[in-house]
Design an enzyme around this catalytic site. Structure first.
Site, PDB file in Angstrom:
ATOM      1  N   ASN A 235       0.843  -1.196   0.000  1.00 38.79           N
ATOM      2  CA  ASN A 235       0.000   0.000   0.000  1.00 38.79           C
ATOM      3  C   ASN A 235       0.878   1.246   0.000  1.00 38.79           C
ATOM      4  O   ASN A 235       1.946   1.290   0.627  1.00 38.79           O
ATOM      5  CB  ASN A 235      -1.027  -0.004   1.148  1.00 38.79           C
ATOM      6  CG  ASN A 235      -0.433  -0.200   2.534  1.00 38.79           C
ATOM      7  OD1 ASN A 235       0.629  -0.788   2.693  1.00 38.79           O
ATOM      8  ND2 ASN A 235      -1.128   0.278   3.540  1.00 38.79           N
TER       9      ASN A 235
ATOM     10  N   GLU B  75       0.400   5.245   0.559  1.00 37.74           N
ATOM     11  CA  GLU B  75      -0.551   6.266   1.016  1.00 37.74           C
ATOM     12  C   GLU B  75      -0.137   7.654   0.541  1.00 37.74           C
ATOM     13  O   GLU B  75       0.934   7.828  -0.056  1.00 37.74           O
ATOM     14  CB  GLU B  75      -0.674   6.178   2.542  1.00 37.74           C
ATOM     15  CG  GLU B  75      -1.216   4.804   2.948  1.00 37.74           C
ATOM     16  CD  GLU B  75      -1.551   4.675   4.419  1.00 37.74           C
ATOM     17  OE1 GLU B  75      -1.075   5.501   5.220  1.00 37.74           O
ATOM     18  OE2 GLU B  75      -2.301   3.732   4.744  1.00 37.74           O
TER      19      GLU B  75
ATOM     20  N   CYS C 273      -4.123   0.623  -2.443  1.00 37.66           N
ATOM     21  CA  CYS C 273      -3.959  -0.639  -1.711  1.00 37.66           C
ATOM     22  C   CYS C 273      -2.848  -1.494  -2.327  1.00 37.66           C
ATOM     23  O   CYS C 273      -2.546  -1.389  -3.526  1.00 37.66           O
ATOM     24  CB  CYS C 273      -5.244  -1.449  -1.748  1.00 37.66           C
ATOM     25  SG  CYS C 273      -6.584  -0.748  -0.786  1.00 37.66           S
TER      26      CYS C 273
ATOM     27  N   GLU D 288      -2.919  -4.645  -3.101  1.00 38.05           N
ATOM     28  CA  GLU D 288      -3.403  -5.518  -4.173  1.00 38.05           C
ATOM     29  C   GLU D 288      -3.385  -4.781  -5.511  1.00 38.05           C
ATOM     30  O   GLU D 288      -2.959  -5.327  -6.528  1.00 38.05           O
ATOM     31  CB  GLU D 288      -4.839  -5.989  -3.891  1.00 38.05           C
ATOM     32  CG  GLU D 288      -4.996  -6.839  -2.647  1.00 38.05           C
ATOM     33  CD  GLU D 288      -5.345  -6.020  -1.403  1.00 38.05           C
ATOM     34  OE1 GLU D 288      -4.743  -4.946  -1.207  1.00 38.05           O
ATOM     35  OE2 GLU D 288      -6.196  -6.472  -0.633  1.00 38.05           O
TER      36      GLU D 288
ATOM     37  N   CYS E 224     -10.499  -5.102  -0.231  1.00 43.53           N
ATOM     38  CA  CYS E 224     -11.598  -4.129  -0.234  1.00 43.53           C
ATOM     39  C   CYS E 224     -12.361  -4.216  -1.560  1.00 43.53           C
ATOM     40  O   CYS E 224     -11.919  -4.853  -2.526  1.00 43.53           O
ATOM     41  CB  CYS E 224     -11.058  -2.716  -0.004  1.00 43.53           C
ATOM     42  SG  CYS E 224     -10.286  -1.972  -1.461  1.00 43.53           S
TER      43      CYS E 224
ATOM     44  N   CYS F 290     -10.460  -3.157  -4.733  1.00 44.38           N
ATOM     45  CA  CYS F 290      -9.468  -4.152  -5.172  1.00 44.38           C
ATOM     46  C   CYS F 290     -10.153  -5.370  -5.781  1.00 44.38           C
ATOM     47  O   CYS F 290      -9.650  -5.940  -6.753  1.00 44.38           O
ATOM     48  CB  CYS F 290      -8.560  -4.547  -4.015  1.00 44.38           C
ATOM     49  SG  CYS F 290      -7.432  -3.204  -3.562  1.00 44.38           S
TER      50      CYS F 290
HETATM   51  N1  THU Z   1      -5.195  -1.731   2.541  1.00 44.36           N
HETATM   52  C1  THU Z   1      -4.609  -2.506   1.588  1.00 44.36           C
HETATM   53  O1  THU Z   1      -3.580  -2.144   1.021  1.00 44.36           O
HETATM   54  N2  THU Z   1      -5.197  -3.674   1.279  1.00 44.36           N
HETATM   55  C2  THU Z   1      -6.226  -4.234   1.969  1.00 44.36           C
HETATM   56  O2  THU Z   1      -6.653  -5.344   1.645  1.00 44.36           O
HETATM   57  C3  THU Z   1      -6.833  -3.501   3.083  1.00 44.36           C
HETATM   58  C4  THU Z   1      -6.437  -2.077   3.200  1.00 44.36           C
HETATM   59  C5  THU Z   1      -4.528  -0.477   2.932  1.00 44.36           C
HETATM   60  C6  THU Z   1      -5.194   0.791   2.517  1.00 44.36           C
HETATM   61  C7  THU Z   1      -4.636   1.766   3.530  1.00 44.36           C
HETATM   62  O3  THU Z   1      -3.339   2.176   3.095  1.00 44.36           O
HETATM   63  C8  THU Z   1      -4.445   0.932   4.780  1.00 44.36           C
HETATM   64  O4  THU Z   1      -4.423  -0.426   4.332  1.00 44.36           O
HETATM   65  C9  THU Z   1      -5.552   1.099   5.814  1.00 44.36           C
HETATM   66  O5  THU Z   1      -6.800   0.910   5.246  1.00 44.36           O
END
Ligand code: THU
Length: 137
Positions: free
Chosen positions: A49, A51, A60, A62, A93, A96
């Site tokens: 991920n 941000e 994310c 994925e 999510c 994704c």
């Molecule tokens: N996140 C992912 O990268 N993948 C997931 O399956 C769940 C959530 C990330 C998004 C954000 O950067 C952090 O986790 C919190 O939601």
């Protein structure tokens, strides 16, 4: 039909997802996630991920992994493994799931976490009745 993936390859994917989380850029959530994608070529692509100070732009793990695979020319995804730093496995999510559907509508989805617990399902179970490329054909 989902293609059978050996347990050895599943373990490789899980390991790659765990390792990918170490590259996570997640200063806001402090929730490092890693993902690994098995493409039809046999190649594994990883992502984490990423941000952003403009929170809505967070990407994310994925989607990072799938976009990396697509940018390398892959068009079919057989499996996705995701690691979250949780006690129990979590699943991708909604955004994704939609992105996985584009290249792997029946892909195996493996979730691993900070404990030894793991969960396996398939994308069509996570996103039944998906809107996909066929709808535009
Ligand atoms: N996140 C992912 O990268 N993948 C997931 O399956 C769940 C959530 C990330 C998004 C954000 O950067 C952090 O986790 C919190 O939601």
């Amino acid at each position: 039909m989902a293609k059978k993936i050996s347990s050895l390859v599943c373990r490789q994917l899980e390991k790659a997802a765990r390792a990918a989380a170490k590259q996570s850029y997640s200063p806001y959530s402090e929730f490092p996630v890693g993902a690994a994608v098995l493409a039809a070529s046999g190649q594994i692509y990883v992502g984490c991920n990423v941000e952003n100070a403009s929170y809505g732009l967070c990407n994310c793990a994925e989607r990072t992994a799938i976009f990396t695979a697509a940018a390398a020319g892959e068009r079919r995804i057989l499996a996705v493994a995701v690691f979250t730093p949780t006690a129990q496995p979590t699943s991708p999510c909604g955004a994704c799931r939609q992105v996985i559907n584009e290249f792997g509508p029946t892909a195996l989805v493996i979730s691993v976490c900070a404990s030894t617990a793991r969960h396996e399902t398939t994308l069509d179970r996570l996103l039944p009745g998906a809107f996909g490329p066929d709808a535009l054909a």
